[in-house]
Design a protein around this motif. Structure first.
Motif, PDB file in Angstrom:
ATOM      1  N   MET A   1     -63.138  92.593 -49.493  1.00 17.48           N
ATOM      2  CA  MET A   1     -62.095  93.598 -49.398  1.00 17.48           C
ATOM      3  C   MET A   1     -61.847  93.939 -47.927  1.00 17.48           C
ATOM      4  SD  MET A   1     -62.336  97.565 -50.736  1.00 17.48           S
ATOM      5  CE  MET A   1     -63.082  97.047 -52.269  1.00 17.48           C
ATOM      6  N   LYS A   2     -60.615  93.709 -47.473  1.00 12.04           N
ATOM      7  CA  LYS A   2     -60.254  94.014 -46.092  1.00 12.04           C
ATOM      8  C   LYS A   2     -59.380  95.273 -46.067  1.00 12.04           C
ATOM      9  CE  LYS A   2     -60.397  89.229 -44.460  1.00 12.04           C
ATOM     10  NZ  LYS A   2     -59.649  88.130 -43.799  1.00 12.04           N
ATOM     11  N   VAL A   3     -59.854  96.275 -45.324  1.00 13.03           N
ATOM     12  CA  VAL A   3     -59.178  97.561 -45.274  1.00 13.03           C
ATOM     13  C   VAL A   3     -58.779  97.859 -43.835  1.00 13.03           C
ATOM     14  CG1 VAL A   3     -59.376 100.038 -45.712  1.00 13.03           C
ATOM     15  CG2 VAL A   3     -60.544  98.396 -47.218  1.00 13.03           C
ATOM     16  N   THR A   4     -57.547  98.307 -43.644  1.00 15.08           N
ATOM     17  CA  THR A   4     -57.096  98.748 -42.327  1.00 15.08           C
ATOM     18  C   THR A   4     -56.743 100.224 -42.384  1.00 15.08           C
ATOM     19  OG1 THR A   4     -56.249  96.579 -41.651  1.00 15.08           O
ATOM     20  CG2 THR A   4     -55.350  98.506 -40.527  1.00 15.08           C
ATOM     21  N   LEU A   5     -57.484 101.024 -41.626  1.00 15.71           N
ATOM     22  CA  LEU A   5     -57.187 102.437 -41.467  1.00 15.71           C
ATOM     23  C   LEU A   5     -56.097 102.581 -40.407  1.00 15.71           C
ATOM     24  CD1 LEU A   5     -60.838 103.881 -41.289  1.00 15.71           C
ATOM     25  CD2 LEU A   5     -59.494 103.280 -43.315  1.00 15.71           C
ATOM     26  N   ILE A   6     -55.188 103.510 -40.614  1.00 19.06           N
ATOM     27  CA  ILE A   6     -54.053 103.679 -39.702  1.00 19.06           C
ATOM     28  C   ILE A   6     -53.983 105.141 -39.286  1.00 19.06           C
ATOM     29  CG2 ILE A   6     -51.552 103.426 -39.443  1.00 19.06           C
ATOM     30  CD1 ILE A   6     -51.722 101.432 -41.866  1.00 19.06           C
ATOM     31  N   ASN A   7     -54.146 105.385 -37.981  1.00 12.20           N
ATOM     32  CA  ASN A   7     -54.112 106.757 -37.467  1.00 12.20           C
ATOM     33  C   ASN A   7     -53.544 106.726 -36.052  1.00 12.20           C
ATOM     34  OD1 ASN A   7     -55.197 109.547 -38.378  1.00 12.20           O
ATOM     35  ND2 ASN A   7     -55.771 109.447 -36.219  1.00 12.20           N
ATOM     36  N   ASP A  99     -53.482  93.206 -38.120  1.00 13.46           N
ATOM     37  CA  ASP A  99     -54.380  94.020 -38.940  1.00 13.46           C
ATOM     38  C   ASP A  99     -53.696  94.518 -40.208  1.00 13.46           C
ATOM     39  OD1 ASP A  99     -56.530  93.719 -37.274  1.00 13.46           O
ATOM     40  OD2 ASP A  99     -56.208  95.580 -36.178  1.00 13.46           O
ATOM     41  N   ILE A 100     -52.378  94.554 -40.209  1.00 12.38           N
ATOM     42  CA  ILE A 100     -51.627  94.913 -41.412  1.00 12.38           C
ATOM     43  C   ILE A 100     -51.470  93.694 -42.310  1.00 12.38           C
ATOM     44  CG2 ILE A 100     -49.438  95.793 -42.308  1.00 12.38           C
ATOM     45  CD1 ILE A 100     -51.091  97.888 -40.834  1.00 12.38           C
ATOM     46  N   LEU A 101     -51.074  92.594 -41.726  1.00 12.20           N
ATOM     47  CA  LEU A 101     -50.843  91.374 -42.505  1.00 12.20           C
ATOM     48  C   LEU A 101     -52.119  90.873 -43.166  1.00 12.20           C
ATOM     49  CD1 LEU A 101     -48.507  89.446 -40.010  1.00 12.20           C
ATOM     50  CD2 LEU A 101     -47.838  90.612 -42.126  1.00 12.20           C
ATOM     51  N   ASN A 102     -53.265  91.038 -42.487  1.00 13.71           N
ATOM     52  CA  ASN A 102     -54.529  90.503 -43.006  1.00 13.71           C
ATOM     53  C   ASN A 102     -55.236  91.444 -43.970  1.00 13.71           C
ATOM     54  OD1 ASN A 102     -54.213  88.192 -41.421  1.00 13.71           O
ATOM     55  ND2 ASN A 102     -55.281  89.108 -39.674  1.00 13.71           N
ATOM     56  N   LYS A 129     -48.354  95.950 -50.286  1.00 12.38           N
ATOM     57  CA  LYS A 129     -49.810  96.058 -50.304  1.00 12.38           C
ATOM     58  C   LYS A 129     -50.236  97.408 -50.891  1.00 12.38           C
ATOM     59  CE  LYS A 129     -50.567  93.085 -46.239  1.00 12.38           C
ATOM     60  NZ  LYS A 129     -51.498  92.096 -46.813  1.00 12.38           N
ATOM     61  N   PRO A 130     -51.370  97.455 -51.564  1.00 16.39           N
ATOM     62  CA  PRO A 130     -51.876  98.744 -52.058  1.00 16.39           C
ATOM     63  C   PRO A 130     -52.094  99.702 -50.886  1.00 16.39           C
ATOM     64  CG  PRO A 130     -53.101  96.922 -53.020  1.00 16.39           C
ATOM     65  CD  PRO A 130     -52.262  96.339 -51.935  1.00 16.39           C
ATOM     66  N   VAL A 131     -51.737 100.958 -51.098  1.00 18.22           N
ATOM     67  CA  VAL A 131     -51.828 101.958 -50.037  1.00 18.22           C
ATOM     68  C   VAL A 131     -52.643 103.154 -50.515  1.00 18.22           C
ATOM     69  CG1 VAL A 131     -50.531 103.599 -48.608  1.00 18.22           C
ATOM     70  CG2 VAL A 131     -49.642 101.273 -48.971  1.00 18.22           C
ATOM     71  N   VAL A 132     -53.576 103.575 -49.677  1.00 22.30           N
ATOM     72  CA  VAL A 132     -54.244 104.862 -49.830  1.00 22.30           C
ATOM     73  C   VAL A 132     -53.768 105.724 -48.674  1.00 22.30           C
ATOM     74  CG1 VAL A 132     -56.450 106.091 -49.815  1.00 22.30           C
ATOM     75  CG2 VAL A 132     -56.256 103.870 -50.960  1.00 22.30           C
ATOM     76  N   TRP A 133     -53.346 106.926 -48.970  1.00 21.44           N
ATOM     77  CA  TRP A 133     -52.836 107.819 -47.922  1.00 21.44           C
ATOM     78  C   TRP A 133     -53.654 109.099 -47.970  1.00 21.44           C
ATOM     79  CZ3 TRP A 133     -46.877 108.681 -46.951  1.00 21.44           C
ATOM     80  CH2 TRP A 133     -46.706 109.468 -45.805  1.00 21.44           C
ATOM     81  N   THR A 134     -54.507 109.282 -46.961  1.00 23.30           N
ATOM     82  CA  THR A 134     -55.315 110.490 -46.868  1.00 23.30           C
ATOM     83  C   THR A 134     -54.526 111.577 -46.157  1.00 23.30           C
ATOM     84  OG1 THR A 134     -57.444 109.350 -46.937  1.00 23.30           O
ATOM     85  CG2 THR A 134     -57.403 111.517 -45.902  1.00 23.30           C
ATOM     86  N   LEU A 135     -54.394 112.718 -46.806  1.00 22.20           N
ATOM     87  CA  LEU A 135     -53.645 113.837 -46.243  1.00 22.20           C
ATOM     88  C   LEU A 135     -54.601 114.746 -45.478  1.00 22.20           C
ATOM     89  CD1 LEU A 135     -51.371 114.826 -49.276  1.00 22.20           C
ATOM     90  CD2 LEU A 135     -51.106 112.947 -47.638  1.00 22.20           C
ATOM     91  N   HIS A 136     -54.336 114.888 -44.181  1.00 21.42           N
ATOM     92  CA  HIS A 136     -55.131 115.792 -43.352  1.00 21.42           C
ATOM     93  C   HIS A 136     -54.436 117.145 -43.183  1.00 21.42           C
ATOM     94  CE1 HIS A 136     -58.168 112.785 -42.225  1.00 21.42           C
ATOM     95  NE2 HIS A 136     -57.164 111.924 -42.294  1.00 21.42           N
TER      96      HIS A 136
END
Length: 422
Positions: A1-7, A99-102, A129-136
């Motif tokens: 499982m390859k995950v890219t965090l985006i901040n 990092d998004i494409l992979n 792609k599946p997206v998880v969006w963490t709300l801060h």
């Protein structure tokens, strides 16, 4: 499982710190994880910037100013809300970044300050792609504000925003709400995650997110770094009297409207004027401070400005007798979790996500919302409690039972797996 965090970045505030901690927590669980940021500030090898060199930095600065200055000059009602509302009308298309494409999963965090526009977020959703969006904060489901205060327009549609000087039915908050409504039509496989139960409850009442899956997973913390240090040694290092009762206060920006420093001033004056035996009280304050005059506080103040080292922070929490968090709007403040992990009781208002961490008279004191007098009572309670050892132990136990790297990473991994299987 390859995950890219985006901040937006990997340091310099609550969301960057939380995102970087999650990166390390997932790495400990052997997840193939990377973090993509607009501006890289740490040496963490798994963090990548969307560009490099002076041209990239110049573009990032331009996007920030292009997004921020028009709001400050022409839209903001006053200076207190200059950074409380994000139009997100400019940014960078990162949908073709390696990092998004992979990635198998895109994990969005806080992307304002000119990093991603609403249209750029839509481009990520359109990758399929599946997206998880963490709300801060609340931004994902409002017309632009990060915290709505007493406003509940987000329950229907935004407009007549109290933060704007030209508020009206079709103001920029309405336009922002409409753009997000359009953006979310592209969301086919997404889970929203809130760091606190309070934010989850609010999000479920919003017109934009009420039909989406919403989970609650807290931010993680390294309980080895944030643990009780030798109090005497820490005080000697930071030149703090070993015989004083120390009140600690800190925030990324202590003048942030939401952090409630005006309530703290009133509470400290109440403490000084209405309670006995306050002569040995001193304060330690950390965080950015552009204009607050610490001389208006009734106790001796040790001002330390911005602290970036986690080791230094742990020492500061450990040398304190109580950490005060007078925030009037907050999600799951890192400072409170850090203090509890170090065995330092916390006094805070009973609001937002704070009750997820602070348990009244068990590991701290939850004061009546916006009551400076009750906040003062809370400080007095902790400083003079006969159960100081128990308060400290309960704080540490609360963190170990709920917020460790292992516990939080496992919860996120379960969410990742659930959307990969859809």
């Amino acid at each position: 499982m390859k995950v890219t965090l985006i901040n937006t970045s990997d340091a310099g505030g609550g969301a960057p710190a939380a995102s970087l901690r999650l990166l390390k927590a997932l790495e400990l669980k052997q997840v193939d994880v990377k973090m993509l940021v607009n501006e890289k500030k740490t040496s963490e090898p798994r963090v990548n910037s969307i560009g490099s060199g002076s041209i990239s930095r110049l573009k990032a600065k331009f996007n920030f100013l292009y997004e921020r200055l028009p709001f400050i000059w022409f839209k903001a009602k006053d200076k207190s809300v200059r950074f409380s509302f994000s139009m997100a009308n400019t940014g960078t298309d990162i949908s073709r970044q390696p990092d998004i494409l992979n990635a198998d999963i895109l994990h969005v965090h806080w992307t304002n300050s000119g990093f991603l526009s609403i249209n750029n977020l839509k481009e990520l959703l359109e990758t399929g792609k599946p997206v998880v969006w963490t709300l801060h904060d609340m931004w994902a489901f409002t017309g632009g504000c990060h915290y709505a205060g007493e406003c509940d327009h987000f329950k229907n549609e935004c407009g007549n925003c109290w933060m704007l000087r030209d508020a009206g039915e079709k103001d920029i908050s309405f336009a922002g709400w409409m753009r997000k409504n359009d953006m979310l039509k592209a969301a086919k496989n997404i889970v929203f995650v809130t760091c606190s139960h309070w934010l989850a409850e609010v999000a479920r009442t919003s017109s934009l997110l009420k039909n989406f899956r919403i989970e609650t997973i807290p931010n993680p913390i390294d309980t080895q770094v944030f643990s009780a240090k030798d109090k005497t040694a820490a005080r000697l290092k930071w030149h703090i009297s070993c015989n004083s009762k120390i009140i600690l206060f800190g925030a990324a920006n202590i003048l942030d409207r939401r952090k409630g420093i005006t309530y703290l001033v009133d509470a400290l004056n109440d403490l000084k004027n209405n309670y006995p035996d306050t002569e040995d009280i001193e304060m330690v304050i950390f965080g950015k401070n552009k204009s607050f005059d610490v001389n208006q506080l009734p106790f001796k103040v040790h001002e330390l400005n911005v602290i970036t080292s986690q080791t230094d922070l742990a020492e500061l929490y450990s040398l304190a007798d109580v950490f005060v968090a007078p925030a009037i709007e907050d999600n799951l403040p890192n400072t409170i979790m850090e203090a509890l992990a170090c065995g330092t009781p916390v006094v805070a208002f009973n609001t937002g996500g704070i009750p997820d961490m602070v348990e009244h008279k068990k590991n701290g004191y939850l004061a009546v919302f916006k009551s400076a007098s009750d906040f003062a009572a809370g400080i007095h309670y902790v400083l003079n409690s006969d159960n100081k050892v128990e308060l400290a132990a309960n704080g540490r136990e609360k963190v170990l039972d709920n917020f460790t790297n292992e516990l939080v990473a496992a919860q996120y991994m379960a969410v990742y797996q659930s959307i990969l299987n859809r």
